[in-house]
Design a protein around this motif. Structure first.
Motif, short mmCIF file in Angstrom:
data_model
loop_
_atom_site.label_atom_id
_atom_site.label_comp_id
_atom_site.label_asym_id
_atom_site.label_seq_id
_atom_site.Cartn_x
_atom_site.Cartn_y
_atom_site.Cartn_z
N LYS A 1 10.03 4.66 2.44
CA LYS A 1 8.65 5.02 2.14
C LYS A 1 8.28 4.49 0.77
O LYS A 1 9.04 4.64 -0.19
CB LYS A 1 8.45 6.54 2.19
N VAL A 2 7.13 3.84 0.68
CA VAL A 2 6.61 3.34 -0.59
C VAL A 2 5.65 4.38 -1.14
O VAL A 2 4.70 4.79 -0.46
CB VAL A 2 5.90 1.99 -0.41
N GLU A 3 5.89 4.83 -2.35
CA GLU A 3 5.04 5.81 -2.98
C GLU A 3 4.44 5.23 -4.26
O GLU A 3 4.95 4.24 -4.80
CB GLU A 3 5.83 7.09 -3.30
N PRO B 1 0.83 -1.21 0.00
CA PRO B 1 0.00 0.00 0.00
C PRO B 1 0.85 1.25 0.00
O PRO B 1 1.79 1.36 0.79
CB PRO B 1 -0.79 -0.12 1.30
N PRO B 2 0.59 2.21 -0.92
CA PRO B 2 1.36 3.45 -0.92
C PRO B 2 1.21 4.17 0.40
O PRO B 2 0.17 4.13 1.03
CB PRO B 2 0.75 4.25 -2.08
N TYR C 1 14.72 -1.39 6.91
CA TYR C 1 13.35 -1.92 6.76
C TYR C 1 12.68 -2.03 8.13
O TYR C 1 11.55 -1.55 8.32
CB TYR C 1 13.39 -3.30 6.10
N GLN C 2 13.35 -2.65 9.09
CA GLN C 2 12.75 -2.89 10.39
C GLN C 2 12.44 -1.59 11.12
O GLN C 2 11.42 -1.48 11.81
CB GLN C 2 13.67 -3.77 11.25
N GLY C 3 13.31 -0.60 10.96
CA GLY C 3 13.10 0.67 11.64
C GLY C 3 12.18 1.62 10.88
O GLY C 3 11.87 2.70 11.37
N GLN D 1 4.44 1.86 -8.41
CA GLN D 1 5.07 2.21 -7.14
C GLN D 1 6.57 2.42 -7.30
O GLN D 1 7.18 1.99 -8.29
CB GLN D 1 4.83 1.10 -6.12
N TRP D 2 7.16 3.08 -6.32
CA TRP D 2 8.60 3.18 -6.18
C TRP D 2 8.91 3.32 -4.70
O TRP D 2 8.05 3.67 -3.90
CB TRP D 2 9.17 4.35 -6.99
N VAL D 3 10.15 3.03 -4.34
CA VAL D 3 10.54 2.98 -2.92
C VAL D 3 11.69 3.94 -2.69
O VAL D 3 12.69 3.92 -3.41
CB VAL D 3 10.95 1.56 -2.50
N ARG D 4 11.53 4.78 -1.68
CA ARG D 4 12.60 5.69 -1.26
C ARG D 4 13.18 5.15 0.06
O ARG D 4 12.43 4.81 0.97
CB ARG D 4 12.09 7.11 -1.04
N VAL D 5 14.50 5.08 0.13
CA VAL D 5 15.18 4.60 1.34
C VAL D 5 15.97 5.75 1.92
O VAL D 5 16.73 6.42 1.22
CB VAL D 5 16.11 3.41 1.04
#
Length: 229
Positions: free
Chosen positions: A135-137, A3-4, A129-131, A144-148
């Motif tokens: 953010k998934v946008e 889910p975004p 990931y655990q912390g 979707q894309w993922v920002r770390v």
């Protein structure tokens, strides 16, 4: 599908209050009969939907390969393709396989089903990931894309180490309070002519030096008493 998210997770906002495990301290995490031993700085792979184009379902040979290399990976699932939306710990072998397969070669492990999710995988650290340092946008079409936020994760680790060192120093029973005060004052050298005070980075460096010196002194005292440091 992931889910975004319009904002960072609560663990990211809380910072050190909900921090990941110490680096290099493996934590056993179970994903329905698939157990992994992960430490904070281990690679972790998060699946997300790159687009809704082919390919998107597991080839039979991919299912057999995963089942052979990771027995129990499909336990508890109604269908092998449910693995895509299973707990991220459980789908790690699949996510790594997708990540390590070139995008143009995904058809070698996934079926070319038009209209199915075209799965992608983002590599991060398990601690990130655990912390919740990501953010998934997504857009209105479901891509979707993922920002770390690796810089914020590293800063959290640095701050956590600083407070751990400071606590260990302050509660060192082998040092007098006067010595502790004198050493702590050395963390803050006189302000230079430019008027600039010690920076946070310098404070961290000074604490590292102070902690290492204190540790060496404790080891020397132990040796003087004939103890193994």
């Amino acid at each position: 599908m992931i889910p975004p998210s319009s904002s960072l997770t609560s663990s990211f906002i809380a910072g050190a209050g909900q921090s990941p495990p110490e680096p290099n301290q493996p934590e056993s995490v179970s994903g329905d009969s698939v157990e992994l031993k992960l430490s904070s700085d281990d690679d972790f792979y998060l699946l997300y939907v790159g687009s809704y184009t082919s390919p998107g379902t597991l080839k039979q040979e991919t299912i057999e390969r995963l089942n052979k290399d990771h027995p129990g990976i499909f336990n508890g699932l109604e269908d092998p393709n449910c693995l895509f939306e299973a707990d991220p710990v459980k789908y790690q072998p699949l996510a790594k396989l997708i990540h390590d397969t070139r995008f143009c070669d995904l058809k070698t492990i996934l079926n070319p089903d038009v209209g199915a999710p075209c799965w992608c995988a983002k590599r991060m650290l398990y601690g990130e990931y655990q912390g919740g340092f990501y953010k998934v946008e997504g857009d209105y079409e479901g891509t979707q894309w993922v920002r770390v936020y690796s810089d914020k994760y590293q800063l959290m680790k640095k701050n956590k180490q600083f407070f751990a060192q400071l606590r260990a120093f302050l509660f060192d029973q082998n040092m007098s309070n006067d010595d502790k005060v004198m050493n702590l004052q050395m963390l803050f050298p006189p302000v230079d002519q430019s008027g600039e005070d010690v920076s946070l980075d310098q404070l961290h460096e000074n604490m590292d030096l102070l902690f290492r010196n204190t540790l060496k002194q404790a080891q020397q005292r132990a040796m003087n008493y004939g103890l193994k440091p």
